[in-house]
Scaffold this active site. Sequence first.
Site, PDB file in Angstrom:
ATOM      1  N   GLU A   1      -7.122  -7.828  -1.359  1.00 11.30           N
ATOM      2  CA  GLU A   1      -7.489  -7.600   0.054  1.00 11.30           C
ATOM      3  C   GLU A   1      -8.910  -7.090   0.140  1.00 11.30           C
ATOM      4  O   GLU A   1      -9.280  -6.159  -0.596  1.00 11.30           O
ATOM      5  CB  GLU A   1      -6.598  -6.527   0.694  1.00 11.30           C
ATOM      6  CG  GLU A   1      -5.290  -6.994   1.227  1.00 11.30           C
ATOM      7  CD  GLU A   1      -4.627  -5.918   2.090  1.00 11.30           C
ATOM      8  OE1 GLU A   1      -5.331  -5.068   2.665  1.00 11.30           O
ATOM      9  OE2 GLU A   1      -3.384  -5.928   2.156  1.00 11.30           O
TER      10      GLU A   1
ATOM     11  N   GLU B   1       0.781  -1.242   0.000  1.00 11.43           N
ATOM     12  CA  GLU B   1       0.000   0.000   0.000  1.00 11.43           C
ATOM     13  C   GLU B   1       0.812   1.291   0.000  1.00 11.43           C
ATOM     14  O   GLU B   1       0.280   2.355   0.304  1.00 11.43           O
ATOM     15  CB  GLU B   1      -0.992   0.002   1.184  1.00 11.43           C
ATOM     16  CG  GLU B   1      -2.006  -1.138   1.079  1.00 11.43           C
ATOM     17  CD  GLU B   1      -3.049  -1.175   2.178  1.00 11.43           C
ATOM     18  OE1 GLU B   1      -2.894  -0.453   3.173  1.00 11.43           O
ATOM     19  OE2 GLU B   1      -4.023  -1.936   2.039  1.00 11.43           O
TER      20      GLU B   1
HETATM   21  C1  BMA Z   1      -4.999  -3.631   4.787  1.00  9.91           C
HETATM   22  C2  BMA Z   1      -3.716  -4.285   5.210  1.00  9.91           C
HETATM   23  C3  BMA Z   1      -3.345  -4.014   6.622  1.00  9.91           C
HETATM   24  C4  BMA Z   1      -4.520  -3.870   7.527  1.00  9.91           C
HETATM   25  C5  BMA Z   1      -5.810  -4.213   6.856  1.00  9.91           C
HETATM   26  C6  BMA Z   1      -7.009  -3.963   7.686  1.00  9.91           C
HETATM   27  O1  BMA Z   1      -4.921  -2.555   4.000  1.00  9.91           O
HETATM   28  O2  BMA Z   1      -2.694  -4.075   4.305  1.00  9.91           O
HETATM   29  O3  BMA Z   1      -2.545  -2.873   6.663  1.00  9.91           O
HETATM   30  O4  BMA Z   1      -4.338  -4.583   8.661  1.00  9.91           O
HETATM   31  O5  BMA Z   1      -5.916  -3.443   5.717  1.00  9.91           O
HETATM   32  O6  BMA Z   1      -7.149  -2.605   7.975  1.00  9.91           O
END
Ligand code: BMA
Length: 821
Positions: free
Chosen positions: A553, A456
């Site tokens: 994610e 990120e």
């Molecule tokens: C994402 C991950 C972590 C984090 C998660 C939940 O963006 O890369 O940095 O724990 O979100 O917020």
Amino acid sequence: MDRLGRPCVHLTVLSVVYALFVVEVTCGGLGVAELSLNGVWALRNSNGSLSLSAGVPGCVHTGLQLHGVIEDPYYRFNDLAYRWISLDNWTYTVSFPFKRAVLVFEGVDTVSTISLNGVIIGKTDNMFRRYDFEVAGLLKDVNILEVWLMSAVTYASEKRQAHTAYSVPPECPPVVQKGECHINFIRKAQCSFSWDWGPSFPTLGIWKDVRLESFDTLRLLSFVPSPKYDTVLSGWTVEVELFFDVAVASKGIVLLSVPQLQSAAKFQLSLMPGQSNASFVLHISQNVTVDLWWPFGHGQQPLIKLLIDISIEGGETFHIAFRTVELVQEPILESPGRSFYFRINGQPIFLKGSNWIPAHAFQDQVTADRLTQLLVSAQMAHMNVLRVWGGGIYEQDLFYSLCDQLGIMVWQDFMFACALYPIEQDFIQSVREEVTQQVRRLKSHPSVVIWSGNNENEAAIADNWFSIPHEQRQHYVNDYVHLYVENIRQIVQQEDSTRPFLVSSPTNAVESEKEGWVAHNPYDPHYGDVHFYSYVTDCWDWRKFPRTRFASEYGFQSWPSFSTLRKVTVPADWDFGSNFSSHRQHHNLGNIQMLLQALLHYILPNNTDPVQRYRDNIYITQVMQAQCVKTQTEFYRRSRSDIVEGKGHTMGALYWQLNDIWQAPSWSSIEFGGKWKMLHYWAVRFFSPLITVGVEDNGDFLLYAVSDLNVDCILKVKLYRWNSFTPQCSLESDWTKVKGGGVTQMFQCPVSKLLTDCRKCTRHTCVVIFDVSGQGDVVRSPTNYLFLSSPQDAEGLQKPKITQILRNEKSCLQKYSTLSD
Ligand code: BMA
């Protein structure tokens, strides 16, 4: 086994001061003698008020706990109570008998000065690197080795203070995380200063093996075999790189063979003094069939023996595997942008999986069983990929060996996350060494399919997370490019031509590159991968999810079960309003968000018994999480073949996050300790090779079959009243061809018609249940359902009388216990 995985011959076992057990070994006929310095060392704090023995590998927290100086650091508020440990400096000492050689530290956590017999032999400042120190000339009959560890918190702060030219944000984590500041100034697990799911335990210790290697002429530093398909010759090759530390120029013969594939070759080896390497290419006979390694669910994972015999060194056996990997970014018909998918052995593969975080704040407490249980659990949920996320650690060797055997592909981040980083010469130098070592260590694993520069950090600049004034932006972009492109990418491409490299995640990949490596919008669904979180919108509404090329994610929080929390709490903590409940929640407004999301569809727990209400609240957060991640994952899986308004062709769904680091609310599907949350049981279903997905769109009920395999099947749809196990109506489709690697629409009908055709059914009284099955039921999707109204509005629901059958988790572990052998 020695460091290279070779079986060792134990020569002597000596017991010395502080009960250190020294094992002297010679390995595989090498001219190298090894003295393991693992064992019990003496440990003291800076003013000497604490002095005790401690294990190596290990860390200060574990040492103090074993001696009863501290209690369980995970208990209640102990992360705060034990902050003093990480603010102090600590010294490890050991003595050992004479030998001449090189002292090898596989991993020191993190900032240390090391002395031997009172003479400083070196310093460390990067926990991800191995350090070798020449000690010939310093050795005596009995030797005192001392490792002085500086508080990582103090070091990071000092580095930050010294960096006066411009700021490198973030300064500190959000207050809700109760963490330490300036983690980006130290090469240490970024989550060790706290994260939104994890505690702040900035460990100090000697976290990996220590040994003394003595040699007269040369020692082998590493073997790196890597199979590669040669497109010109249309055949497989195995390149073997050998890295040596050479004292005296030497010549010899290297014999490489893969007996199973009737392939062997002999090479001359010639080494000059200093760090020397040699590389040889074995061509695999074209007269034999090479069995390919496939991701889980797509074929077998054959591991084939490669024998390496070095006349002046000795012999070694490795397991290698043959597979190709491509990251395909090509134009797509009727869609602007580029595709983003993985082709393994020439076949497009949909990546199903999750994100991996460190399994413990104190890595010395991660056992082989713990790793095995987690990875086997991932495979049981049909996952074929895990992303080793960039805020943690490069995992231990066993992790990757297990992934090789289980067919779980690894998306490997480099350890940089959610921050900007300094680019001073010494920092870059240290990172360069780290990257080189890690690539060489992990390159042989077929499971590793991609390297990725950071988590990120492209997005952090693009979306200006740290409120950098516009006129300074370019400066930070330049630093970003310098670190990830001009250094890390350059090293990876030079060291490894067998797999792709991505600069960040999320990223627009080729499009980001075009825009100078920081895209205008790295979350663009037309390119690369996307991270997407939204806690306030209704997660049952699939229209709210971006139709991305690849979802690396996404997720929702839940609380771990009562039995897990109970171990670190007292009854006063068992309330959502307790200090404990807010203390453990490191994500701002997390507890409220969970309940608000649950409230959209469920009646919130209202039991008058406070403990029962607490337990019910935990339960409802897990139900909410499971339902949300299911809906989102099904959306991604069924978007595989679609292009809607120019978006789609989704080829990956990795929810955040697989595992936990401690007992706290988080996005995980497996709790600390290994217990599956509801989500993980649901993942077994929604990641199945053949699934059905039901959705409502514009008043129509639509049913899709999503399949990894080609099957002919029949769809069965049943409507049940909430208060009956007898279907109210049943429908059955004709035989339909479902294409492997695709999505097939099986059914469409207005919801109103579905209900009126089925007497006595309304949105509130009935639920739709469906599955698809092949001939003779050999293939069958898990049964799925669609709620036509929220359960809170359901009419006729009754208290169930459920009998539960407990599965013995041990038996699952036993089944796989040979995996790590
Ligand atoms: C994402 C991950 C972590 C984090 C998660 C939940 O963006 O890369 O940095 O724990 O979100 O917020």
